[in-house]
Design a protein around this motif. Sequence first.
Motif: not given
Length: 665
Positions: A39-42, A44-45, A150, A152
Amino acid sequence: MTFNLIFKNVRRSMKDYAIYFLTLALGVSLFYAFNSISSQPDLNKLNYAMELFGDALVTYIGLLSKFIAVILAFLIIYANQFIMKRRKKEMGIYMSLGMNKWKISSLFVGETFLVGILALMVGLGIGFLLSQGISIVALKLFVGNAAGFQLMFSAAAMKQTILSFALIFIIVMLFNTRAIMNIKLVDLLTANRKNQELKVLNKPITLLLFLLSLVSLVSGITSLLFYGLDKDKLTWIMGLLVGGVVLFYYTVSGVIIMLIKRNKKTYFTGLNAFSFRQLGSKMQTNFLVMIVLCGLLFTSLVVLGTGFSTTRSMNKQAKVSTPFDLTIMYPYQKNIAPLNRADRDGIKLRESLKSYAQTTLYKTTMTYEDLFKGQKMNLAKAEQKMLKSHINFVSQTDFNKQMRLSGQKQIQLKPGQYIINANHEGTEKNVKHFLQYNGTLTVGHKTLTPLSDKPFKNIISLSNSTITNDMGTVIIPDQVARTLKPDSYLLNGKFPSIKVEGQMYEAMNNKWIEHSLNGSMFYVTNSVIKDTYFGTFGVIAFVCSYLGIILLIVTLSVLSLQQLTEIQDNKERYRTLAKIGADKGMISKSIFKQVAFYFVMPLIMAAILSSFTTRVVLDKLEPFFEISIAQNMIVSYGIILALYAVYFIATYQSAKQIIVENNIK
């Protein structure tokens, strides 16, 4: 009416549900926490390489979660059976008052559902907090830092957790209904009249088997330390250890009672005679269970200890072994140094580097085999081929240029001196031996002596991993280097940002990938190394930690429930003790001794065996880290002991509830 009775029963029997509730809540929290990593945005990058490892981690955690859900289902059913057994007499009273089995079933199903909902809520709350810490660790492993962290809450992980545990609750309810439908009133009302006998074993045979178990265990541990994980010896070692454990638990209760009986004062103090005979009876009846629990605990200690230690060690090792952002090496070509070649091929490397050091390496006919002649080598089969390769030589000026770039220690040679830089685990001792007992080198018709009898351990270049693999680079005076034939170029550099580093790596791949594949050129960046390193070991560390904690919870839950079942079966004995004058304090002390003994027995054996096994495993892993992982084991064992303490206290309090508070006034 039914709901009010369900609510009152749960509130009244909360101590009975303590282990059940604790196991459910911990299971839910871990299930949610590990499944919420993505779930952490980073995360997924990530770049392509790390994205593969990140996807692999999510996949493995998902598969492992399904396996763990099955384990937890059996564990929760086992815990529920204890509660059912604990309340058989209560069910018998309901039936004698005219309540039908369907009504009783709905009552217990309602209680299971209510406790399950409470455990789910508490578990999700704990899991949410725990997931934040796990996410920070994941970011540090796969991204390199936690700057993008973040707070989350993962709806997907919550949905998966609720669905999995809802299915488990349904299965538990079906088991409850089936059990209630098959019971008879007479069995319920006489459920507490179970007795146990202490079988008297032949003393000489018991003592002989106990001594044999110790010999077997010592022989197995000694062989493990001597041979390590040698596949040819592993079966024999496991046979010795398993045989020793089986004989130990089969005989230890008899030996303890024999020793205690010799000290009449201790044996007849308070309720010691009763307590020790109870312990002996339990160990004889449940020695196979103790063996299984010891095995589970041993696996948990090894897996969890190794997993946590690996995770904590990775960041430190990566920083130590990657002082540069870029390394380029290829065979010497006059006037075509790396930066010139990059300019020629349209790669803007010179403009992109913040700082760099470009040097020349030299070689003679001398090989590592010549340097280590007459010494015993401790190298893997793949590394033994490296002994045939020629030794690299570098001038003092060029070596110091690289050290200034990385901030490492520089050297100052006098005429006629040299020093060896070596940081490879397998050859470090051999280099030191050469410097201390031989030391003289002839290079370019010049005889040189060592500056020091110990090698330098600096990093001269990056490699394909964080493993320090310099078997020995000889640093020589500039005037001697000028007499040698250049062999290859070495460029180390630093970029102003990770973004620029990524752009340059992509540009080099576009122009030089064929040269890299055919072995005529080597280039690598800091990020590529860390991506591969963190990706591989990160996945292993997470999976090990997840599995280790779950196995530990399973072990502690079974220990607790097994002990509470034994206490439940022996209620009448404690009531008899109270009738003949034993007060609450004496009985509580007896219960404490029995619970403590039952908890400690598998832990001692598992801790001893796991400490030696983990040491052998870490001996294999530590060359990958170049630091002592063992120092991080304290944290792992701290977590284990904390969980152990929680379950021990919960078990002791529940046992007192069964015997003292409900039965003895």
